[in-house]
Scaffold this active site. Structure first.
Site, mmCIF file in Angstrom:
data_model
loop_
_atom_site.group_PDB
_atom_site.id
_atom_site.type_symbol
_atom_site.label_atom_id
_atom_site.label_comp_id
_atom_site.label_asym_id
_atom_site.label_seq_id
_atom_site.Cartn_x
_atom_site.Cartn_y
_atom_site.Cartn_z
ATOM 1 N N TYR A 246 0.839 -1.200 0.000
ATOM 2 C CA TYR A 246 0.000 0.000 0.000
ATOM 3 C C TYR A 246 0.876 1.252 0.000
ATOM 4 O O TYR A 246 0.632 2.192 -0.753
ATOM 5 C CB TYR A 246 -0.931 0.015 1.225
ATOM 6 C CG TYR A 246 -1.982 -1.065 1.211
ATOM 7 C CD1 TYR A 246 -3.196 -0.873 0.573
ATOM 8 C CD2 TYR A 246 -1.763 -2.274 1.864
ATOM 9 C CE1 TYR A 246 -4.178 -1.855 0.571
ATOM 10 C CE2 TYR A 246 -2.740 -3.269 1.874
ATOM 11 C CZ TYR A 246 -3.932 -3.061 1.226
ATOM 12 O OH TYR A 246 -4.892 -4.038 1.222
ATOM 13 N N ASN B 109 -12.575 0.273 -5.639
ATOM 14 C CA ASN B 109 -12.266 -0.114 -7.019
ATOM 15 C C ASN B 109 -13.507 -0.680 -7.713
ATOM 16 O O ASN B 109 -14.001 -1.727 -7.319
ATOM 17 C CB ASN B 109 -11.140 -1.155 -7.013
ATOM 18 C CG ASN B 109 -10.735 -1.620 -8.396
ATOM 19 O OD1 ASN B 109 -11.217 -1.126 -9.403
ATOM 20 N ND2 ASN B 109 -9.833 -2.588 -8.430
ATOM 21 N N CYS C 237 -6.637 -5.017 -7.721
ATOM 22 C CA CYS C 237 -6.451 -4.613 -6.326
ATOM 23 C C CYS C 237 -6.059 -5.794 -5.448
ATOM 24 O O CYS C 237 -5.518 -5.593 -4.364
ATOM 25 C CB CYS C 237 -7.691 -3.895 -5.800
ATOM 26 S SG CYS C 237 -9.230 -4.771 -6.023
ATOM 27 N N HIS C 238 -6.265 -7.027 -5.925
ATOM 28 C CA HIS C 238 -5.827 -8.193 -5.157
ATOM 29 C C HIS C 238 -4.304 -8.268 -5.061
ATOM 30 O O HIS C 238 -3.774 -8.963 -4.212
ATOM 31 C CB HIS C 238 -6.392 -9.486 -5.765
ATOM 32 C CG HIS C 238 -5.990 -9.740 -7.178
ATOM 33 N ND1 HIS C 238 -6.649 -9.155 -8.239
ATOM 34 C CD2 HIS C 238 -4.999 -10.497 -7.712
ATOM 35 C CE1 HIS C 238 -6.074 -9.568 -9.365
ATOM 36 N NE2 HIS C 238 -5.063 -10.365 -9.077
ATOM 37 N N GLU D 15 -2.257 -16.553 -9.879
ATOM 38 C CA GLU D 15 -1.144 -15.831 -10.490
ATOM 39 C C GLU D 15 0.218 -16.331 -10.016
ATOM 40 O O GLU D 15 1.254 -15.790 -10.410
ATOM 41 C CB GLU D 15 -1.288 -14.330 -10.217
ATOM 42 C CG GLU D 15 -2.507 -13.740 -10.884
ATOM 43 C CD GLU D 15 -2.593 -12.234 -10.788
ATOM 44 O OE1 GLU D 15 -1.594 -11.584 -10.405
ATOM 45 O OE2 GLU D 15 -3.666 -11.693 -11.113
#
Length: 182
Positions: A116, A139, A147-148, A174
């Site tokens: 962040y 978002n 945003c993950h 991912e």
């Protein structure tokens, strides 16, 4: 041919995904909204709310404007797509939040994470980590605007509007986290 001008439309549909049903919405500008947990109550209230915010008539349709986003999301969940190169309509976010989300979309690639605080520094606002968290929470395009991929500096997952289990599953997809055991 009818000479009346058509009112603007926001097309929406619900698609299945590995993280549950997603409600997608698009305007003539591009994909404008992705909503998690699109159960009956979400389907009942969100299209009208989007229509009111955008000044557009909500129309259920999985073709037209949403055909390509649907294909791209399916490819993402199959592990075949690493970058969402789609037209996006940013009209549901403004100011600092929009700046942070645009940086996130362009500067934090598939398979990586950012803190962040680091994201706050990237947009020229060091010390604004909490404001970045608020931007993530607002978002309108989660998954597509990833945003993950934003985590705490100590390695914690942080919060997530779709729930922490959804965040874990996306990061596992991912390759950032091990695949969940279930």
């Amino acid at each position: 041919m009818d000479s009346e001008v058509q009112s603007p439309r926001v097309e929406w549909t619900v698609v299945p995904s590995d993280i549950g049903p997603l409600l997608l919405a698009a305007t003539g500008q591009g994909l404008v909204s992705v909503a998690f947990h699109a159960d009956a109550s979400v389907r009942e209230r969100l299209p009208a709310r989007l229509g009111a915010r955008l000044g557009a008539e909500p129309v259920e349709s999985a073709t037209g404007r949403l055909a390509e986003p649907i294909r791209r999301l399916a490819a993402y969940f199959e592990g075949e797509l690493k970058t969402f190169d789609l037209p996006l309509d940013w009209s549901l976010t403004t100011g600092f939040n929009r700046q942070v989300l645009r940086e996130l979309a362009s500067g934090v690639p598939y398979g990586t994470v950012v803190g962040y605080g680091e994201l706050a520094e990237r947009v020229g606002q060091p010390g604004a980590a909490q404001a970045v968290g608020a931007a993530m929470g607002s978002n309108p395009l989660p998954v597509v605007v990833p945003c993950h991929r934003v985590v705490e500096s100590d390695g914690g997952l942080g919060g997530f509007g779709g729930g922490l289990e959804t965040k874990r599953r996306l990061l596992a997809l991912e390759g950032v986290l091990p695949q969940p055991l279930f």
